[in-house]
Write a protein that holds these residues in place. Structure first.
Motif, PDB file in Angstrom:
ATOM      1  N   LEU A  31     -92.978 -28.693  73.387  1.00  0.00           N
ATOM      2  CA  LEU A  31     -93.696 -27.614  74.068  1.00  0.00           C
ATOM      3  C   LEU A  31     -95.146 -27.588  73.610  1.00  0.00           C
ATOM      4  CD1 LEU A  31     -90.937 -24.899  73.666  1.00  0.00           C
ATOM      5  CD2 LEU A  31     -91.462 -26.250  75.715  1.00  0.00           C
ATOM      6  N   PHE A  32     -95.364 -27.894  72.333  1.00  0.00           N
ATOM      7  CA  PHE A  32     -96.706 -28.054  71.776  1.00  0.00           C
ATOM      8  C   PHE A  32     -96.585 -28.664  70.392  1.00  0.00           C
ATOM      9  CE2 PHE A  32     -95.528 -23.697  70.563  1.00  0.00           C
ATOM     10  CZ  PHE A  32     -95.818 -23.673  69.208  1.00  0.00           C
ATOM     11  N   THR A  33     -97.706 -29.103  69.870  1.00  0.00           N
ATOM     12  CA  THR A  33     -97.798 -29.584  68.495  1.00  0.00           C
ATOM     13  C   THR A  33     -98.814 -28.726  67.775  1.00  0.00           C
ATOM     14  OG1 THR A  33     -99.491 -31.207  69.068  1.00  0.00           O
ATOM     15  CG2 THR A  33     -97.190 -31.961  69.118  1.00  0.00           C
ATOM     16  N   ALA A  34     -98.617 -28.570  66.462  1.00  0.00           N
ATOM     17  CA  ALA A  34     -99.524 -27.686  65.729  1.00  0.00           C
ATOM     18  C   ALA A  34     -99.496 -27.995  64.240  1.00  0.00           C
ATOM     19  CB  ALA A  34     -99.118 -26.222  65.953  1.00  0.00           C
ATOM     20  N   ARG A 103     -90.815 -30.537  61.496  1.00  0.00           N
ATOM     21  CA  ARG A 103     -91.943 -31.090  60.742  1.00  0.00           C
ATOM     22  C   ARG A 103     -92.208 -32.487  61.271  1.00  0.00           C
ATOM     23  NH1 ARG A 103     -91.160 -26.659  59.734  1.00  0.00           N
ATOM     24  NH2 ARG A 103     -92.999 -26.514  61.002  1.00  0.00           N
ATOM     25  N   ALA A 104     -93.377 -32.715  61.816  1.00  0.00           N
ATOM     26  CA  ALA A 104     -93.726 -34.019  62.405  1.00  0.00           C
ATOM     27  C   ALA A 104     -93.612 -35.141  61.386  1.00  0.00           C
ATOM     28  CB  ALA A 104     -95.133 -33.967  62.978  1.00  0.00           C
ATOM     29  N   THR A 105     -93.912 -34.849  60.147  1.00  0.00           N
ATOM     30  CA  THR A 105     -93.872 -35.877  59.103  1.00  0.00           C
ATOM     31  C   THR A 105     -92.467 -36.343  58.783  1.00  0.00           C
ATOM     32  OG1 THR A 105     -94.001 -34.068  57.497  1.00  0.00           O
ATOM     33  CG2 THR A 105     -96.054 -35.221  58.034  1.00  0.00           C
ATOM     34  N   MET A 106     -91.444 -35.677  59.322  1.00  0.00           N
ATOM     35  CA  MET A 106     -90.067 -36.094  59.112  1.00  0.00           C
ATOM     36  C   MET A 106     -89.605 -37.108  60.158  1.00  0.00           C
ATOM     37  SD  MET A 106     -88.989 -34.567  56.384  1.00  0.00           S
ATOM     38  CE  MET A 106     -90.605 -34.511  55.625  1.00  0.00           C
ATOM     39  N   TRP A 112     -97.939 -40.944  66.489  1.00  0.00           N
ATOM     40  CA  TRP A 112     -98.438 -40.353  67.733  1.00  0.00           C
ATOM     41  C   TRP A 112     -98.881 -38.911  67.533  1.00  0.00           C
ATOM     42  CZ3 TRP A 112     -96.303 -35.891  69.460  1.00  0.00           C
ATOM     43  CH2 TRP A 112     -95.089 -35.524  68.891  1.00  0.00           C
ATOM     44  N   PHE A 113     -98.403 -38.259  66.470  1.00  0.00           N
ATOM     45  CA  PHE A 113     -98.634 -36.825  66.285  1.00  0.00           C
ATOM     46  C   PHE A 113    -100.117 -36.519  66.106  1.00  0.00           C
ATOM     47  CE2 PHE A 113     -99.392 -33.118  63.625  1.00  0.00           C
ATOM     48  CZ  PHE A 113     -98.690 -32.142  64.313  1.00  0.00           C
ATOM     49  N   ALA A 114    -100.562 -35.511  66.864  1.00  0.00           N
ATOM     50  CA  ALA A 114    -101.887 -34.905  66.688  1.00  0.00           C
ATOM     51  C   ALA A 114    -101.714 -33.427  67.006  1.00  0.00           C
ATOM     52  CB  ALA A 114    -102.913 -35.535  67.625  1.00  0.00           C
ATOM     53  N   PRO A 115    -102.283 -32.554  66.203  1.00  0.00           N
ATOM     54  CA  PRO A 115    -102.111 -31.126  66.476  1.00  0.00           C
ATOM     55  C   PRO A 115    -102.909 -30.677  67.688  1.00  0.00           C
ATOM     56  CG  PRO A 115    -103.556 -31.423  64.604  1.00  0.00           C
ATOM     57  CD  PRO A 115    -103.063 -32.784  64.986  1.00  0.00           C
ATOM     58  N   PHE A 116    -102.235 -30.007  68.592  1.00  0.00           N
ATOM     59  CA  PHE A 116    -102.870 -29.399  69.752  1.00  0.00           C
ATOM     60  C   PHE A 116    -103.529 -28.079  69.352  1.00  0.00           C
ATOM     61  CE2 PHE A 116    -102.219 -26.368  73.351  1.00  0.00           C
ATOM     62  CZ  PHE A 116    -103.136 -26.913  74.235  1.00  0.00           C
ATOM     63  N   MET A 117    -102.870 -27.364  68.429  1.00  0.00           N
ATOM     64  CA  MET A 117    -103.457 -26.119  67.926  1.00  0.00           C
ATOM     65  C   MET A 117    -103.230 -26.032  66.433  1.00  0.00           C
ATOM     66  SD  MET A 117    -100.981 -22.967  69.054  1.00  0.00           S
ATOM     67  CE  MET A 117     -99.977 -23.540  70.414  1.00  0.00           C
ATOM     68  N   GLU A 118    -104.059 -25.208  65.808  1.00  0.00           N
ATOM     69  CA  GLU A 118    -103.887 -24.912  64.396  1.00  0.00           C
ATOM     70  C   GLU A 118    -103.900 -23.408  64.226  1.00  0.00           C
ATOM     71  OE1 GLU A 118    -107.029 -26.696  62.081  1.00  0.00           O
ATOM     72  OE2 GLU A 118    -108.551 -26.076  63.504  1.00  0.00           O
ATOM     73  N   THR A 119    -103.032 -22.939  63.326  1.00  0.00           N
ATOM     74  CA  THR A 119    -102.897 -21.510  63.085  1.00  0.00           C
ATOM     75  C   THR A 119    -103.261 -21.190  61.638  1.00  0.00           C
ATOM     76  OG1 THR A 119    -100.554 -21.735  62.530  1.00  0.00           O
ATOM     77  CG2 THR A 119    -101.105 -21.272  64.851  1.00  0.00           C
ATOM     78  N   TYR A 120    -103.528 -19.931  61.417  1.00  0.00           N
ATOM     79  CA  TYR A 120    -103.900 -19.406  60.108  1.00  0.00           C
ATOM     80  C   TYR A 120    -105.076 -20.142  59.492  1.00  0.00           C
ATOM     81  CZ  TYR A 120    -100.770 -15.553  59.734  1.00  0.00           C
ATOM     82  OH  TYR A 120    -100.174 -14.343  59.939  1.00  0.00           O
TER      83      TYR A 120
END
Length: 155
Positions: A31-34, A103-106, A112-120
């Motif tokens: 749904l999204f990456t973050a 967790r993408a690192t798992m 391929w992982f890149a964050p679409f959004m970042e929180t906090y």
């Protein structure tokens, strides 16, 4: 996102904890990456932030082993770990939120992982920069999620 699509054509993406005792499969597009910069995630991950692939509940399955709950134990969220190596693998949310944060690192291959959004970002370490398309001082407001999900899906 194109790499994710190519991977899904080959079948589910798989991953597991550091020692390999707990394994999982993702069979639905995210749904999204973050990434989350909160101090809780920093402490849980031992890093500047935690990575997240948000997938529908029915698109995630533990395929081997029995994860245990660690970190957050409450009704809001539950962090799931390997009981042997203590890797933080995924987070289940309350039932009204029908997705799992993995967790993408798992993943076996997270290149391929890149964050679409970042929180906090309000708690981010000053040098921790991700290049995410969207940044939020805390979490996005609920009414912002619809447009964010639509934008991510369109990528």
């Amino acid at each position: 996102m194109a790499e994710w699509t190519a991977q899904m054509e080959l079948g589910p993406m798989e991953g597991g904890c550091r020692c390999g005792r707990v394994r999982f499969a993702i069979s639905a597009a995210p749904l999204f990456t973050a990434v989350c910069h909160c101090t809780g995630c920093q402490r849980m991950s031992g890093s500047a932030f935690s990575t997240t692939i948000c997938v529908p509940v029915d698109g995630f399955a533990v395929t081997q082993g029995e994860p245990v709950i660690g970190g957050l134990h409450g009704d809001e969220s539950r962090h799931h770990h390997c009981d042997w190596c203590k890797s933080w693998i995924f987070t289940r949310l309350p039932p009204q939120m029908p997705f799992v944060n993995v967790r993408a690192t798992m993943l076996d291959d997270a290149r391929w992982f890149a964050p679409f959004m970042e929180t906090y970002t309000s708690e981010a370490l000053p040098w921790a920069k991700t290049g995410a398309a969207h940044s939020f001082a805390t979490f996005p407001e609920m009414e912002e999620f619809g447009p964010l999900l639509a934008e991510f899906a369109g990528r």
